[in-house]
Enzyme design. Sequence first.
Site, PDB file in Angstrom:
ATOM      1  N   ARG A 176      15.123  71.982 -19.456  1.00 45.99           N
ATOM      2  CA  ARG A 176      16.289  71.275 -18.914  1.00 45.99           C
ATOM      3  C   ARG A 176      17.186  71.188 -19.760  1.00 45.99           C
ATOM      4  O   ARG A 176      18.462  71.030 -19.628  1.00 45.99           O
ATOM      5  CB  ARG A 176      15.588  69.828 -18.863  1.00 45.99           C
ATOM      6  CG  ARG A 176      14.606  69.615 -17.740  1.00 45.99           C
ATOM      7  CD  ARG A 176      13.504  68.774 -17.876  1.00 45.99           C
ATOM      8  NE  ARG A 176      12.754  68.217 -16.617  1.00 45.99           N
ATOM      9  CZ  ARG A 176      11.690  68.913 -16.371  1.00 45.99           C
ATOM     10  NH1 ARG A 176      11.333  70.124 -16.716  1.00 45.99           N
ATOM     11  NH2 ARG A 176      11.092  68.635 -15.034  1.00 45.99           N
ATOM     12  N   GLN A 194       9.009  68.698 -10.748  1.00 49.67           N
ATOM     13  CA  GLN A 194       9.848  69.885 -10.429  1.00 49.67           C
ATOM     14  C   GLN A 194      10.710  69.426  -9.258  1.00 49.67           C
ATOM     15  O   GLN A 194      11.913  69.481  -9.083  1.00 49.67           O
ATOM     16  CB  GLN A 194       9.188  70.884 -10.354  1.00 49.67           C
ATOM     17  CG  GLN A 194       8.314  71.459 -11.375  1.00 49.67           C
ATOM     18  CD  GLN A 194       7.441  72.709 -11.071  1.00 49.67           C
ATOM     19  OE1 GLN A 194       7.447  73.073 -10.130  1.00 49.67           O
ATOM     20  NE2 GLN A 194       6.775  73.396 -12.245  1.00 49.67           N
ATOM     21  N   ASP A 248      -1.311  70.362 -16.432  1.00 51.34           N
ATOM     22  CA  ASP A 248      -1.389  71.558 -16.998  1.00 51.34           C
ATOM     23  C   ASP A 248      -2.354  71.639 -17.903  1.00 51.34           C
ATOM     24  O   ASP A 248      -2.930  72.764 -18.491  1.00 51.34           O
ATOM     25  CB  ASP A 248      -0.242  71.736 -17.789  1.00 51.34           C
ATOM     26  CG  ASP A 248       0.987  71.979 -16.676  1.00 51.34           C
ATOM     27  OD1 ASP A 248       0.787  72.025 -15.323  1.00 51.34           O
ATOM     28  OD2 ASP A 248       2.328  71.747 -17.159  1.00 51.34           O
TER      29      ASP A 248
HETATM   30  C1  S3P Z   1       6.797  70.447 -14.723  1.00 51.47           C
HETATM   31  C2  S3P Z   1       6.038  69.898 -13.927  1.00 51.47           C
HETATM   32  C3  S3P Z   1       4.714  70.032 -13.495  1.00 51.47           C
HETATM   33  C4  S3P Z   1       4.018  71.225 -14.451  1.00 51.47           C
HETATM   34  C5  S3P Z   1       5.051  72.316 -15.049  1.00 51.47           C
HETATM   35  C6  S3P Z   1       6.141  71.842 -15.603  1.00 51.47           C
HETATM   36  C7  S3P Z   1       8.187  70.401 -15.080  1.00 51.47           C
HETATM   37  O1  S3P Z   1       4.775  70.618 -12.176  1.00 51.47           O
HETATM   38  O2  S3P Z   1       2.777  71.445 -13.981  1.00 51.47           O
HETATM   39  O3  S3P Z   1       4.200  73.196 -15.784  1.00 51.47           O
HETATM   40  O4  S3P Z   1       8.765  70.920 -16.105  1.00 51.47           O
HETATM   41  O5  S3P Z   1       8.794  69.698 -14.474  1.00 51.47           O
HETATM   42  P1  S3P Z   1       4.840  69.456 -10.893  1.00 51.47           P
HETATM   43  O6  S3P Z   1       5.612  68.522 -11.351  1.00 51.47           O
HETATM   44  O7  S3P Z   1       5.455  70.283  -9.798  1.00 51.47           O
HETATM   45  O8  S3P Z   1       3.458  69.377 -10.697  1.00 51.47           O
END
Ligand code: S3P
Length: 449
Positions: A27, A176, A321
């Site tokens: 980010r 995400q 994670d």
């Molecule tokens: C992340 C969100 C998670 C996580 C990934 C990093 C992020 O995925 O598993 O390692 O940085 O937004 P999801 O939110 O899609 O589950």
Amino acid sequence: MSTLRVKAISSLHAEFSVPGDKSISHRAAIIGGLSNGVCEVSNFLPSEDCLNTLKAMRALGANFEIIEELEGYGPTKLRIHGQSMKLKAPEAPIDCGNSGTGMRLLAGLLAGQEFTSELFGDASLSSRPMGRITVPLAEMGAKLETLGDKPGCAPLRIHGSKLKPIDYDMPVASAQVKSAVLLAGLFAEGTTSVTQPSVTRDHTERMFAAFQLSCRTENNKISVPSGQMPESCDIIVPGDISSAAFWLVAAAAMDGSRLLVKDVGLNPTRTAILKVLGRMGAKMTEILHSSTGEPIGNIEIHGAPLKGTTLLPEEIPNLIDEIPVIAVAAALAEGDTHIRNARELRVKETDRITTTVENLRKMGADVEEFEDGMIIHGGKRLKGANIESHGDHRIAMAFAIAGLFAKGETVINGTDCINTSYPGFAHHLDAIRHERTNPEDFNLPVITK
Ligand code: S3P
């Protein structure tokens, strides 16, 4: 293909910090690149995933200079030249490597540009679902094509378009997806909102606030108005609690051990791992140093005999994670651990339900597999085995930790993938395996430019 060999240790007494947070580093690269000036980022994570995002932003016009770098990896301190929301068309397709976060966030960013671009990744990333972002982005008016052999998968071709704001009810709890829609929302005409089914990591919202972008959270609805300019600022990335989790589990499960993890991120949308280890019997203290922006602090943990627990449905997105290494802790604990409501694990870098269960069984653990998780009947002595990472960094590291408790040698095959999130893991593992206690033995070599 590289391997790691691990044998049981009898004590763990260590103090160190882990590299920067992966989610926050992505980010910082993206929002820093959009900002209206120069941003200095400290403790950036020089892992393959984040370097790919940094290079993607450079291909879009946001250059960077390296101030310090981790020997053999990449920048830990850098200066990003923000482009005041005006990106340029990349000259070639952009490589996102293994990173779902990189690809999904960049897709959101690219949806509202005045040019066409392409994002591609490795075999694992090319098999992960992209419909979860192409659906809301298409609703905003973006034109995205999924070009993969597998339907709905990468490569992505993004024909940047004028976007209209939406009020999106997100079907999966994914930070995400939320972030992809919010980044697209910065380029839409009006206020874009996302409602999440349960709380997910809020690093995008916090990073928006650091760059003085207005963004409102009301209950589970996050709204961002368009027409804003991110004010450049300096960012300090905390240590990654998901990387710390490997050592926290090792210390928690080793009676009589003590571990101090320094300067780690303590964002409450990421700390459910600490609650779980506490319920399992580990003794812990958290000391917060700073709570502006991203909370940073130290975690001190003392090992104790562990007992099984049940992960709560609302905890799952917070510790998604960490589940492979929590499963290792569960195998070392007395009693049963229930990990359910975690179907999302099947669409991570590997199907982490299958890869965790398969490798735990190889080490002699008693595990039942379900469509949405597993139940681990803990307390059986683990035995060394030949473990396959299947190219998944968190599987490789979780089973290196299991090896610290197993009878005989554990060989983990395919450990190059660890560099996608934790450069220096092998160095830290080596210091732990040799039962080193001097904090200097854990320092990673940083070169000032
Ligand atoms: C992340 C969100 C998670 C996580 C990934 C990093 C992020 O995925 O598993 O390692 O940085 O937004 P999801 O939110 O899609 O589950």
